[in-house]
Design a protein around this motif. Structure first.
Motif, PDB file in Angstrom:
ATOM      1  N   GLY A 196       0.819  -1.211   0.000  1.00  0.00           N
ATOM      2  CA  GLY A 196       0.000   0.000   0.000  1.00  0.00           C
ATOM      3  C   GLY A 196       0.846   1.252   0.000  1.00  0.00           C
ATOM      4  O   GLY A 196       1.753   1.416  -0.829  1.00  0.00           O
ATOM      5  N   GLU A 197       0.585   2.134   0.955  1.00  0.00           N
ATOM      6  CA  GLU A 197       1.297   3.410   1.017  1.00  0.00           C
ATOM      7  C   GLU A 197       2.772   3.247   1.366  1.00  0.00           C
ATOM      8  O   GLU A 197       3.571   4.179   1.175  1.00  0.00           O
ATOM      9  CB  GLU A 197       0.627   4.335   2.041  1.00  0.00           C
ATOM     10  CG  GLU A 197       0.856   3.982   3.510  1.00  0.00           C
ATOM     11  CD  GLU A 197       0.031   2.793   4.005  1.00  0.00           C
ATOM     12  OE1 GLU A 197       0.229   2.372   5.161  1.00  0.00           O
ATOM     13  OE2 GLU A 197      -0.818   2.303   3.222  1.00  0.00           O
ATOM     14  N   LEU A 198       3.167   2.068   1.855  1.00  0.00           N
ATOM     15  CA  LEU A 198       4.571   1.836   2.205  1.00  0.00           C
ATOM     16  C   LEU A 198       5.426   1.409   1.009  1.00  0.00           C
ATOM     17  O   LEU A 198       6.638   1.261   1.142  1.00  0.00           O
ATOM     18  CB  LEU A 198       4.678   0.755   3.288  1.00  0.00           C
ATOM     19  CG  LEU A 198       4.131   1.112   4.672  1.00  0.00           C
ATOM     20  CD1 LEU A 198       4.268  -0.075   5.614  1.00  0.00           C
ATOM     21  CD2 LEU A 198       4.860   2.319   5.235  1.00  0.00           C
ATOM     22  N   TRP A 199       4.795   1.234  -0.155  1.00  0.00           N
ATOM     23  CA  TRP A 199       5.533   0.728  -1.306  1.00  0.00           C
ATOM     24  C   TRP A 199       6.656   1.673  -1.726  1.00  0.00           C
ATOM     25  O   TRP A 199       7.678   1.238  -2.222  1.00  0.00           O
ATOM     26  CB  TRP A 199       4.590   0.485  -2.474  1.00  0.00           C
ATOM     27  CG  TRP A 199       5.242  -0.157  -3.680  1.00  0.00           C
ATOM     28  CD1 TRP A 199       5.282   0.327  -4.947  1.00  0.00           C
ATOM     29  CD2 TRP A 199       5.934  -1.416  -3.712  1.00  0.00           C
ATOM     30  NE1 TRP A 199       5.952  -0.541  -5.769  1.00  0.00           N
ATOM     31  CE2 TRP A 199       6.371  -1.631  -5.035  1.00  0.00           C
ATOM     32  CE3 TRP A 199       6.236  -2.377  -2.745  1.00  0.00           C
ATOM     33  CZ2 TRP A 199       7.083  -2.751  -5.434  1.00  0.00           C
ATOM     34  CZ3 TRP A 199       6.951  -3.496  -3.136  1.00  0.00           C
ATOM     35  CH2 TRP A 199       7.367  -3.686  -4.452  1.00  0.00           C
ATOM     36  N   GLN A 200       6.506   2.944  -1.489  1.00  0.00           N
ATOM     37  CA  GLN A 200       7.542   3.915  -1.836  1.00  0.00           C
ATOM     38  C   GLN A 200       8.466   4.224  -0.657  1.00  0.00           C
ATOM     39  O   GLN A 200       9.331   5.087  -0.755  1.00  0.00           O
ATOM     40  CB  GLN A 200       6.898   5.227  -2.312  1.00  0.00           C
ATOM     41  CG  GLN A 200       6.092   5.112  -3.595  1.00  0.00           C
ATOM     42  CD  GLN A 200       6.951   4.889  -4.823  1.00  0.00           C
ATOM     43  OE1 GLN A 200       8.141   5.205  -4.816  1.00  0.00           O
ATOM     44  NE2 GLN A 200       6.372   4.332  -5.873  1.00  0.00           N
ATOM     45  N   ALA A 201       8.278   3.526   0.458  1.00  0.00           N
ATOM     46  CA  ALA A 201       9.070   3.829   1.661  1.00  0.00           C
ATOM     47  C   ALA A 201      10.505   3.357   1.509  1.00  0.00           C
ATOM     48  O   ALA A 201      10.806   2.412   0.778  1.00  0.00           O
ATOM     49  CB  ALA A 201       8.446   3.169   2.890  1.00  0.00           C
TER      50      ALA A 201
END
Length: 339
Positions: free
Chosen positions: A315-320
């Motif tokens: 989810g939103e962590l994919w670019q972390a």
């Protein structure tokens, strides 16, 4: 002829030696000598109780059997024995099987050494003579007629080497034979493992079997934590979830065959985590590392499916960043800068 016979026996408490819950006082026999060059190096490994129980029971009292460990690629089949041996100071001879492997490669043959022909003992002869564990990896890749030459040794008979003047090697009481395979010796019915051959039934009849599957999610998260502690728990947990979703599509079930031919093994999972750290300065380190771990060797449609799974899981962590939240960022290394 230099030999590396196993040393003086020594009991090892099961609980503290292998990091598992075990009754107080329960011990298994290993060896005092940890300087034997054939003892494998210790590496982080999460022992699963059921598998460890069967492996130790075999090492302690084989009762004339060999041990056949079957399971999917990268599930830790060889590592189970290798890391158990490392903690017991038990020397290991290890061979990767293939179609062209001959019995003489295992037993020994004459070779030219400093201008003269000398008989060079193979890993099987050394293991049988000195009490080592002989591990034959991917046994189902080998021509069955060649390996069947070890049948009499498994039956307790001596190894006779006609090529070396009829030399007789009496099996050391601590000699153990372990083989691993992606199939249980009957051939590959799934079509996932190219090159797997059906093995000789007389050979298979001399083994007890142990099935090794992939780790439980919490075990793999813990293993990644010991190997790459810089990666936050949340990132590691989602990596493991991605791997298990891909494995589910690889293995399939009774009604539906697997739809992906390239799983993310435990070995691959570790590589993904390490590369995510190495390339942490990439625009998307997780995707960049996953590509180099497994995506670039998958079929285009499988690559798309695996990438979609990863994006959905993270989810939103994919670019972390892989090491986000671990304090002051370190200076990028050469690999990071290149990425």
């Amino acid at each position: 002829m230099q030999t590396y016979v196993v040393g003086k026996p020594q009991p090892f408490p099961v609980g503290t030696t292998f990091g598992v819950k075990a009754p107080k006082g329960l011990a298994v026999e290993g060896f005092v000598d940890d300087k034997n060059p054939f003892v494998p190096p210790k590496k982080p490994y999460v022992f699963r109780k059921d598998q460890l129980r069967d492996a130790l029971a075999f090492l302690e009292r084989p009762r004339g059997d060999g041990l056949y460990i079957v399971g999917p690629t990268g599930a830790g089949k060889s590592s189970l024995i290798r890391q158990a041996a490392a903690r017991l100071n038990w020397p290991v001879q290890e061979v990767n099987c293939h179609r062209r492997l001959e019995l003489t490669d295992l037993v020994g043959q004459f070779k030219l050494v400093n201008g003269t022909m000398q008989y060079m003992y193979g890993p099987a002869s050394i293991a049988i003579r000195d009490g080592h564990i002989l591990i034959l990896n991917e046994i189902d890749f080998n021509e069955p007629g060649e390996i069947a030459g070890l049948n009499t040794v498994l039956d307790g008979a001596s190894l006779v080497i006609p090529e070396n003047g009829g030399e007789v090697i009496h099996p050391h009481p601590k000699f153990r034979l372990v083989v691993t395979g992606n199939s249980s010796g009957g051939g590959d019915q799934t079509g996932l493992y190219q090159g797997v051959l059906q093995q000789n039934i007389a050979f298979l009849d001399r083994f007890r079997f142990l099935e090794a599957g992939y780790m439980e999610p919490d075990e793999e998260v813990a293993l990644l934590g010991s190997l790459v502690p810089e990666i936050p728990d949340e990132i590691r947990a989602r990596m493991v979830k991605v791997a298990n979703e891909v494995r589910r599509l690889f293995v399939g079930d009774d009604e539906n065959p697997g739809t992906i031919s390239t799983p993310i093994s435990t070995r691959g999972l570790q590589r993904w985590a390490c590369l995510a750290l190495d390339f942490k300065s990439a625009p998307n380190a997780l995707e960049y590392a996953l590509e180099r771990t497994v995506l670039l060797r998958a079929q285009p449609e499988e690559r798309t499916a695996m990438l979609r799974i990863a994006k959905d899981v993270f989810g939103e962590l994919w670019q972390a960043k892989a090491d986000k939240g671990k304090g002051t960022p370190s200076q990028p290394d050469a690999a990071s800068a290149a990425a």
